[in-house]
Motif scaffolding. Structure first.
Motif, PDB file in Angstrom:
ATOM      1  N   LYS A 396       0.708  -0.930  -0.456  1.00  0.00           N
ATOM      2  CA  LYS A 396       0.203   0.061   0.207  1.00  0.00           C
ATOM      3  C   LYS A 396       0.877   1.139   0.326  1.00  0.00           C
ATOM      4  O   LYS A 396       0.375   2.467  -0.463  1.00  0.00           O
ATOM      5  CB  LYS A 396      -1.644  -0.114   0.578  1.00  0.00           C
ATOM      6  N   ALA A 397       1.778   0.815   1.073  1.00  0.00           N
ATOM      7  CA  ALA A 397       2.899   2.425   0.716  1.00  0.00           C
ATOM      8  C   ALA A 397       3.518   2.591  -0.600  1.00  0.00           C
ATOM      9  O   ALA A 397       3.626   4.199  -1.045  1.00  0.00           O
ATOM     10  CB  ALA A 397       3.845   2.589   1.441  1.00  0.00           C
ATOM     11  N   ILE A 398       3.916   1.182  -1.500  1.00  0.00           N
ATOM     12  CA  ILE A 398       4.449   1.423  -2.780  1.00  0.00           C
ATOM     13  C   ILE A 398       3.157   1.927  -3.599  1.00  0.00           C
ATOM     14  O   ILE A 398       3.328   3.250  -4.312  1.00  0.00           O
ATOM     15  CB  ILE A 398       4.590   0.822  -3.062  1.00  0.00           C
ATOM     16  N   TYR A 399       2.055   1.658  -3.756  1.00  0.00           N
ATOM     17  CA  TYR A 399       0.738   1.827  -4.625  1.00  0.00           C
ATOM     18  C   TYR A 399       0.887   3.469  -3.932  1.00  0.00           C
ATOM     19  O   TYR A 399       0.035   3.798  -5.246  1.00  0.00           O
ATOM     20  CB  TYR A 399      -0.234   1.467  -4.323  1.00  0.00           C
ATOM     21  N   ASP A 400       0.478   4.029  -3.064  1.00  0.00           N
ATOM     22  CA  ASP A 400      -0.038   5.487  -2.465  1.00  0.00           C
ATOM     23  C   ASP A 400       1.475   6.864  -3.062  1.00  0.00           C
ATOM     24  O   ASP A 400       0.904   7.358  -3.973  1.00  0.00           O
ATOM     25  CB  ASP A 400      -0.079   5.288  -1.227  1.00  0.00           C
ATOM     26  N   LEU A 401       2.902   5.536  -3.341  1.00  0.00           N
ATOM     27  CA  LEU A 401       3.014   6.715  -3.430  1.00  0.00           C
ATOM     28  C   LEU A 401       3.551   6.735  -5.687  1.00  0.00           C
ATOM     29  O   LEU A 401       3.752   7.634  -5.657  1.00  0.00           O
ATOM     30  CB  LEU A 401       4.809   6.379  -3.354  1.00  0.00           C
TER      31      LEU A 401
END
Length: 415
Positions: A396-401
């Motif tokens: 999720k952190a990667i997708y959000d970025l």
């Protein structure tokens, strides 16, 4: 091979050669994204990951992060080679449509028109299986033990006794001597009196009636391409997909790529799986890099908007047209990111109309996903088994970025 569990996706970020003339502001934004993804990579539950990000005009970002080999401390970068599992199936659809353009087949032909052996559902012996059914997973072929237990083959026998004992249920590792051609493998599984044949390799639903995701069916589609065109599937896809897109670091076997760039895949942060390949390589065996995948997903999104180069507009339209109806499903996932709500010609659709494909094999997960309204495409791959307790948060952190920086990079690319 399709991962039965939730599929993990991550994106490698590297500057494309085509981006050499970018503005300073564009490069600055790319560097910011790299810095923030580098920070995330230091605490993820997986060793290495790669990403790519495109719009309908250009490659916006690509890169790799983390570790490809914990013993040598080899870094995972945009040129790291990795198998992409079932995302490979999207090339089968492209290849089928190219063969159709060349006049070698049509999608509604019976498969037995091309095969050197006869494939028939024993529960419906009078109903032919068609190429389109293979492409949309409605052929009634199913992945029972005969497929699952025989497709994954170890690269070498240096640690054979211990490697064969590794649990990768529901599949298993086989010795290098088990390597066979896709024709021989399929004949063993699908033809009566074949070594691994069983009626249970078919469902009790008539061909064309019900969606049932099938790796063996996808590989059979690749064999049809071979027999219809007179060339191997690897050669055909290299000629009509990989070379035109300049995917020069991709291939279907270890001897077609730079093995020094190949990543280990991992059980956890410290333990590597042995190197392996697939007897049914068309269903999940493409070896590629984040750099090359950025070119591929860029072509796909351009094709969706009528500007592709490797297929005609008409073929791309068929590739991206959902083929199934409600009655073709027994169970249907309404998840936004499920690629099994509907099927194009091997391209999956989610319930929102966005599309893509996911994949998973021992020690890796991958995904390509396209957001049609945003005109956005992204690729994510990891080289470590998914940790259900931690990896979702990392994902999720990667997708959000990626979502945050797509807005910025997309805007700048259109100036």
């Amino acid at each position: 091979m399709k991962n039965i569990s939730s599929v993990v996706c991550i994106f490698l970020i590297i500057l494309s050669p085509a981006q050499g003339n970018r503005s300073k502001e564009f490069t600055k934004i790319q560097n910011e994204l790299t810095d923030r993804l580098t920070k995330i990579s230091k605490t993820t539950s997986f060793n290495g990951f790669g990403v790519a990000l495109v719009n309908d005009k250009d490659i916006l970002y690509q890169n790799g992060f983390g570790i490809a080999n914990v013993d040598t401390h080899q870094k995972y970068d945009e040129h790291t080679v990795q198998n992409i599992a079932s995302v490979s199936k999207t090339l089968i659809g492209i290849a089928l449509l190219k063969a159709q353009e060349l006049g070698k087949l049509t999608l509604d032909d019976p498969v037995n028109q091309y095969l050197p052996f006869h494939v028939t559902n024993p529960y419906y012996p009078d109903i032919p299986i068609t190429i389109r059914q293979l492409a949309t997973h409605t052929s009634s072929l199913t992945d029972n033990d005969s497929y699952l237990k025989n497709t994954i083959v170890l690269k070498d026998d240096s640690n054979l006794d211990s490697d064969l004992k590794i649990d990768i249920s529901p599949t298993k590792f086989n010795p290098p001597t088990a390597k066979v051609s896709i024709e021989e493998f399929l004949k063993n599984v699908l033809v009566e009196n074949g070594k691994w044949y069983s009626k249970e390799n078919f469902t009790d639903k008539k061909p064309g009636a019900v969606f049932n995701y099938s790796n063996i069916g996808a590989t059979l589609a690749a064999l049809v391409i071979e027999k219809a065109t007179g060339t191997t599937y690897a050669e055909f896809t290299t000629k009509y997909i990989l070379k035109p897109l300049k995917m020069n670091h991709s291939g279907w076997s270890f001897n077609t790529i730079d093995f020094s760039k190949y990543t280990r895949t991992f059980i956890n942060k410290t333990t590597a799986y042995p190197y392996y390949s697939l007897n049914t390589y068309p269903d999940g065996g493409l070896l590629t890099t984040s750099d090359d995948m950025s070119k591929y997903i860029s072509e796909l999104i351009k094709g969706y908007f009528g500007k592709g180069t490797i297929l005609s507009k008409e073929s791309f339209k068929e590739y991206f047209t959902p083929q199934l109806k409600e009655e073709n499903f027994v169970e249907r996932s309404n998840s936004e990111y499920s690629d099994e709500y509907n099927m194009g010609i091997t391209m999956g659709f989610g319930s929102t109309g966005n599309f893509g494909h996911t994949g998973g094999d021992p020690g890796m997960n991958s995904v390509i996903w396209f957001f049609k309204d945003k005109k956005m495409g992204r690729f994510l791959i990891v080289n470590t088994d998914w940790d259900n307790k931690a990896s979702g948060k990392d994902q999720k952190a990667i997708y959000d970025l990626l979502d945050e920086y797509f807005i910025k990079l997309d805007k700048l690319s259109r100036l």
